[in-house]
Design an enzyme around this catalytic site. Structure first.
Site, PDB file in Angstrom:
ATOM      1  N   GLU A 403     104.499  94.543 -29.849  1.00  0.00           N
ATOM      2  CA  GLU A 403     105.846  94.260 -30.341  1.00  0.00           C
ATOM      3  C   GLU A 403     106.337  92.992 -29.648  1.00  0.00           C
ATOM      4  O   GLU A 403     106.243  92.882 -28.423  1.00  0.00           O
ATOM      5  CB  GLU A 403     106.686  95.491 -29.993  1.00  0.00           C
ATOM      6  CG  GLU A 403     108.149  95.351 -30.012  1.00  0.00           C
ATOM      7  CD  GLU A 403     108.819  96.652 -29.509  1.00  0.00           C
ATOM      8  OE1 GLU A 403     108.239  97.754 -29.641  1.00  0.00           O
ATOM      9  OE2 GLU A 403     109.921  96.554 -28.964  1.00  0.00           O
ATOM     10  N   HIS A 488     107.067 106.010 -25.272  1.00  0.00           N
ATOM     11  CA  HIS A 488     106.560 106.742 -26.437  1.00  0.00           C
ATOM     12  C   HIS A 488     105.760 107.978 -26.042  1.00  0.00           C
ATOM     13  O   HIS A 488     104.568 108.076 -26.362  1.00  0.00           O
ATOM     14  CB  HIS A 488     105.647 105.828 -27.266  1.00  0.00           C
ATOM     15  CG  HIS A 488     106.320 104.604 -27.804  1.00  0.00           C
ATOM     16  ND1 HIS A 488     105.632 103.516 -28.292  1.00  0.00           N
ATOM     17  CD2 HIS A 488     107.634 104.294 -27.965  1.00  0.00           C
ATOM     18  CE1 HIS A 488     106.470 102.591 -28.718  1.00  0.00           C
ATOM     19  NE2 HIS A 488     107.703 103.040 -28.513  1.00  0.00           N
ATOM     20  N   ASN A 526     104.721 102.057 -33.201  1.00  0.00           N
ATOM     21  CA  ASN A 526     105.900 102.770 -32.680  1.00  0.00           C
ATOM     22  C   ASN A 526     106.044 104.094 -33.433  1.00  0.00           C
ATOM     23  O   ASN A 526     105.852 104.148 -34.644  1.00  0.00           O
ATOM     24  CB  ASN A 526     107.149 101.922 -32.878  1.00  0.00           C
ATOM     25  CG  ASN A 526     106.939 100.491 -32.424  1.00  0.00           C
ATOM     26  OD1 ASN A 526     106.066  99.812 -32.931  1.00  0.00           O
ATOM     27  ND2 ASN A 526     107.711 100.038 -31.480  1.00  0.00           N
TER      28      ASN A 526
HETATM   29  P1  FAE Z   1     113.697 112.889 -28.914  1.00  0.00           P
HETATM   30  O1  FAE Z   1     114.210 111.836 -29.820  1.00  0.00           O
HETATM   31  O2  FAE Z   1     113.339 112.519 -27.517  1.00  0.00           O
HETATM   32  O3  FAE Z   1     114.788 114.052 -28.891  1.00  0.00           O
HETATM   33  C1  FAE Z   1     114.702 115.168 -28.039  1.00  0.00           C
HETATM   34  C2  FAE Z   1     116.098 115.619 -27.673  1.00  0.00           C
HETATM   35  O4  FAE Z   1     116.020 116.892 -27.041  1.00  0.00           O
HETATM   36  C3  FAE Z   1     116.802 114.702 -26.691  1.00  0.00           C
HETATM   37  O5  FAE Z   1     118.079 114.362 -27.201  1.00  0.00           O
HETATM   38  C4  FAE Z   1     116.914 115.532 -25.408  1.00  0.00           C
HETATM   39  O6  FAE Z   1     118.062 115.248 -24.638  1.00  0.00           O
HETATM   40  C5  FAE Z   1     116.919 116.942 -25.945  1.00  0.00           C
HETATM   41  N1  FAE Z   1     116.432 117.957 -25.005  1.00  0.00           N
HETATM   42  C6  FAE Z   1     115.346 117.892 -24.200  1.00  0.00           C
HETATM   43  N2  FAE Z   1     115.163 119.056 -23.522  1.00  0.00           N
HETATM   44  C7  FAE Z   1     116.196 119.887 -23.900  1.00  0.00           C
HETATM   45  C8  FAE Z   1     116.571 121.210 -23.551  1.00  0.00           C
HETATM   46  N3  FAE Z   1     115.848 121.937 -22.691  1.00  0.00           N
HETATM   47  N4  FAE Z   1     117.679 121.730 -24.125  1.00  0.00           N
HETATM   48  C9  FAE Z   1     118.420 121.000 -25.009  1.00  0.00           C
HETATM   49  N5  FAE Z   1     118.094 119.732 -25.372  1.00  0.00           N
HETATM   50  C10 FAE Z   1     116.985 119.179 -24.836  1.00  0.00           C
HETATM   51  O7  FAE Z   1     112.424 113.590 -29.523  1.00  0.00           O
HETATM   52  N6  FAE Z   1     110.118 104.461 -31.274  1.00  0.00           N
HETATM   53  C11 FAE Z   1     109.965 103.738 -32.413  1.00  0.00           C
HETATM   54  O8  FAE Z   1     109.357 104.216 -33.376  1.00  0.00           O
HETATM   55  N7  FAE Z   1     110.492 102.464 -32.498  1.00  0.00           N
HETATM   56  C12 FAE Z   1     111.141 101.878 -31.466  1.00  0.00           C
HETATM   57  O9  FAE Z   1     111.621 100.742 -31.580  1.00  0.00           O
HETATM   58  C13 FAE Z   1     111.283 102.614 -30.261  1.00  0.00           C
HETATM   59  N8  FAE Z   1     111.882 102.059 -29.156  1.00  0.00           N
HETATM   60  C14 FAE Z   1     112.085 102.840 -28.047  1.00  0.00           C
HETATM   61  C15 FAE Z   1     112.774 102.293 -26.966  1.00  0.00           C
HETATM   62  C16 FAE Z   1     113.070 103.085 -25.856  1.00  0.00           C
HETATM   63  C17 FAE Z   1     113.787 102.497 -24.691  1.00  0.00           C
HETATM   64  C18 FAE Z   1     112.682 104.454 -25.843  1.00  0.00           C
HETATM   65  C19 FAE Z   1     113.008 105.346 -24.670  1.00  0.00           C
HETATM   66  C20 FAE Z   1     111.983 104.989 -26.912  1.00  0.00           C
HETATM   67  C21 FAE Z   1     111.668 104.196 -28.013  1.00  0.00           C
HETATM   68  N9  FAE Z   1     110.988 104.709 -29.103  1.00  0.00           N
HETATM   69  C22 FAE Z   1     110.787 103.951 -30.223  1.00  0.00           C
HETATM   70  C23 FAE Z   1     110.454 106.088 -29.086  1.00  0.00           C
HETATM   71  C24 FAE Z   1     111.271 107.071 -29.934  1.00  0.00           C
HETATM   72  O10 FAE Z   1     112.651 106.956 -29.626  1.00  0.00           O
HETATM   73  C25 FAE Z   1     110.763 108.503 -29.646  1.00  0.00           C
HETATM   74  O11 FAE Z   1     109.399 108.536 -30.027  1.00  0.00           O
HETATM   75  C26 FAE Z   1     111.525 109.541 -30.420  1.00  0.00           C
HETATM   76  O12 FAE Z   1     112.893 109.541 -30.071  1.00  0.00           O
HETATM   77  C27 FAE Z   1     110.962 110.948 -30.174  1.00  0.00           C
HETATM   78  O13 FAE Z   1     111.557 111.818 -31.118  1.00  0.00           O
HETATM   79  P2  FAE Z   1     111.564 113.371 -30.866  1.00  0.00           P
HETATM   80  O14 FAE Z   1     112.237 114.026 -32.013  1.00  0.00           O
HETATM   81  O15 FAE Z   1     110.196 113.842 -30.523  1.00  0.00           O
END
Ligand code: FAE
Length: 547
Positions: A403, A488, A526
């Site tokens: 990226e 990721h 991503n």
């Molecule tokens: P996620 O979005 O992490 O959601 C899980 C949720 O569960 C969170 O809100 C937590 O706070 C919550 N949680 C955890 N444990 C508990 C619990 N015990 N009780 C209640 N709540 C809880 O999961 N991906 C891309 O495709 N493109 C990008 O440009 C990109 N940039 C990124 C930049 C950064 C800085 C970061 C950190 C990540 C980036 N990602 C990107 C990765 C992407 O955001 C990530 O793969 C997804 O958000 C994961 O989705 P999930 O639904 O697995």
């Protein structure tokens, strides 16, 4: 030049099923781009914390991509859904009038329960840039395991609150390695299009890209890639490009052009709060409990599950412990959150019959970062949009997709900065540590070496062609590679291994995994579009067969 993602996405392929039929109209791009006040107002009004002793027909743990898809589709099917989120609602401005702080001025809102920031890029000109902050339930969690720091979003919207919005569909020829048990035709004809429509994915206007000052850094990236015969690909995003044009023209409050990334984005980014979650709440069937953390799920009486939830204050203290029941529980706490919960619950006897694959097959999507020092005649611009919109695709030849990332520090740095996704073969395992009462991850920092080698297939070539060198001042003193982190996390409850082929935890009817933990460690690009599309696929099957 072929556009990665858009060639394989698009808004066709909406299912005939009744509960999904609304997708084309409700979740169309037009509806989603009206992103400003309305959806956030809905988000604010719908928050009603779950009460002790309550019963939820469907309880969703986490409000990221997997959880939001599950909530919307269940709600559209007429199911009452309660979403439990350990982070904040992020719907109320602070004393500065803004919900989120900027990357260059992080305050208490920036980090999850830390007293000092832990910036992914933690040095500049060889000097450490982290600063003291007040401990608070901030938006970005830098969760530290032995050999790696895993960055995750905390709050209603999960990772969509903090990420760069790059919405990339893997090349179809790579999909078999990403999710080998999933029918690729179904994914590319139906679920990827549904996901990209639902997320509001669009592409930058190429003419604007070619002229705007804020993407000079990407154009330098393109020039260098092309001069080295490396494939350069524009990448779609969930940012509202028209809004960004207005930012550039000075007619809208600046957001991407004001250094907003990592710690939230106050305007143009279509996070899940503005798309899936807003629509889920609009059904009237979904409530959300922010600052609530699930600590246990166990079989209860009458085929129900007993769920223990801690309510937190903004200092991270537990202010109440609630016990509720649910007919169905969807684990959507993200790869790390879901894996930690399931590993703990299996080991401590709450869910002892979970299979032996729980906690295994975790990977970092091969993330590694680096910067390059350009010549003085190759400036990358003092105004850089925080929203990346391009990449260098050397996956087939070298196992790396880089990226072209911003370095939005507000001054000219003559630096090009990259986050590479590589075909790193290493996989780690989560395990329960009874002595500490924590879940450990056995990733080792040295396992990043294959990622560095693959990224070098791009950057050694560019440096040789351009007569340039790596930056050594961005991750320490004389340290080239950002090899200590991932954005990721993927895996830990892998599809068709820890679960059946649709995310069911088969030893416990009514328990499902529906987030990034289903994907075995790597998506080749991503990951959030793939997480969303897989969730769309799985919830459709679950609704049609299990409800
Ligand atoms: P996620 O979005 O992490 O959601 C899980 C949720 O569960 C969170 O809100 C937590 O706070 C919550 N949680 C955890 N444990 C508990 C619990 N015990 N009780 C209640 N709540 C809880 O999961 N991906 C891309 O495709 N493109 C990008 O440009 C990109 N940039 C990124 C930049 C950064 C800085 C970061 C950190 C990540 C980036 N990602 C990107 C990765 C992407 O955001 C990530 O793969 C997804 O958000 C994961 O989705 P999930 O639904 O697995």
């Amino acid at each position: 030049m072929r556009e990665k993602g858009s060639a394989e996405s698009g808004a066709k392929g909406v299912s005939r099923r009744g509960f999904i039929t609304g997708t084309g109209s409700i979740l169309g791009i037009t509806a989603l781009t009206g992103h400003t006040g309305t959806a956030q107002a809905q988000a604010a009004t719908a928050a009603a914390p779950i009460s002790n002793g309550a019963h939820a027909p469907a309880l969703v743990i986490g409000t990221g991509y997997g959880g939001s898809v599950a909530a919307l589709r269940l709600a559209q099917a007429g199911v009452d859904v309660h979403m439990i989120e350990m982070g904040m609602a992020w719907d109320t401005p602070g004393s500065d009038g803004k919900i989120f702080c900027t990357t260059t001025s992080p305050d208490h809102r920036s980090y999850w329960l830390r007293t000092k920031t832990k910036a992914p890029l933690n040095y500049f000109l060889g000097l450490p840039i982290d600063r003291d902050i007040t401990r608070y339930t901030g938006i970005l969690d830098a969760e530290e395991f032995g050999g790696i720091t895993v960055y995750q979003g905390r709050g209603v919207g999960g990772g969509s609150l903090v990420n760069g919005g790059m919405a990339v569909v893997p090349r179809r020829e790579n999909f078999g390695a990403v999710l080998p048990s999933v029918n690729a035709d179904e994914m590319y004809n139906t679920y990827y299009p549904r996901a990209t429509a639902g997320l509001g994915v669009t592409s930058i206007d190429p003419a604007w890209f070619d002229t705007t000052a804020c993407y000079q850094y990407s154009r330098v990236g393109r020039k260098h890639a092309q001069r080295s015969n490396l494939p350069f690909v524009p990448v779609p995003n969930v940012y509202d490009w028209n809004y960004m044009k207005q930012e550039a023209a000075g007619t809208a409050t600046k957001s991407a052009l004001a250094g907003e990334i990592l710690y939230g984005n106050n305007h143009g980014k279509k996070s899940l709060q503005k798309t899936y979650i807003a629509l889920a709440k609009a059904t009237g069937n979904v409530t959300v409990s922010p600052l609530h953390r699930v600590t246990s799920v166990a079989p209860g009486s009458g085929g129900r599950y007993t769920v223990v939830i801690e309510q937190l204050d903004t200092g991270g203290n537990v202010t109440a412990t609630k016990t509720v029941t649910a007919d169905r529980v969807f684990f959507a706490a993200g790869s790390v959150g879901t894996s930690k919960l399931l590993v703990k619950l299996k080991a401590t006897g709450a869910l002892p019959n979970l299979n032996g694959e729980i906690g295994r097959n975790w990977g970092d999507n091969g993330n590694v970062m680096c910067g390059r020092a350009n010549h003085l005649w190759d400036p990358t611009g003092s105004l850089q949009s925080t929203i990346p919109c391009s990449g260098i695709d050397n996956w087939a030849a070298g196992g790396a997709f880089a990226e072209v990332a911003p370095l939005p520090v507000g001054i000219e740095t003559f630096a090009s900065f990259y986050l590479s996704i590589t075909r790193n073969p290493h996989r780690a395992q989560f395990s329960w540590n009874a002595a500490t009462g924590r879940v450990d991850l056995n990733w080792q920092t040295a396992w990043k070496q294959p990622s560095i080698d693959m990224a070098k297939t791009i950057f050694d070539k560019i440096n040789a062609k351009e007569g340039t060198i790596y930056r050594t001042d961005l991750f320490g003193v004389y340290k080239i590679w950002g090899d200590h982190l991932t954005y990721h996390p993927l895996g830990g409850a892998v599809l068709n291994q820890a679960t059946d082929n649709y995310g069911r935890l088969t030893a416990y009817p009514g328990l499902y995994v529906i987030d990034g933990s289903l994907i075995p460690g790597n998506t080749s690009v991503n990951p959030f579009v793939t997480i969303t599309a897989l969730a769309e696929r799985n919830i459709e099957k679950i609704i049609s067969t299990d409800l």
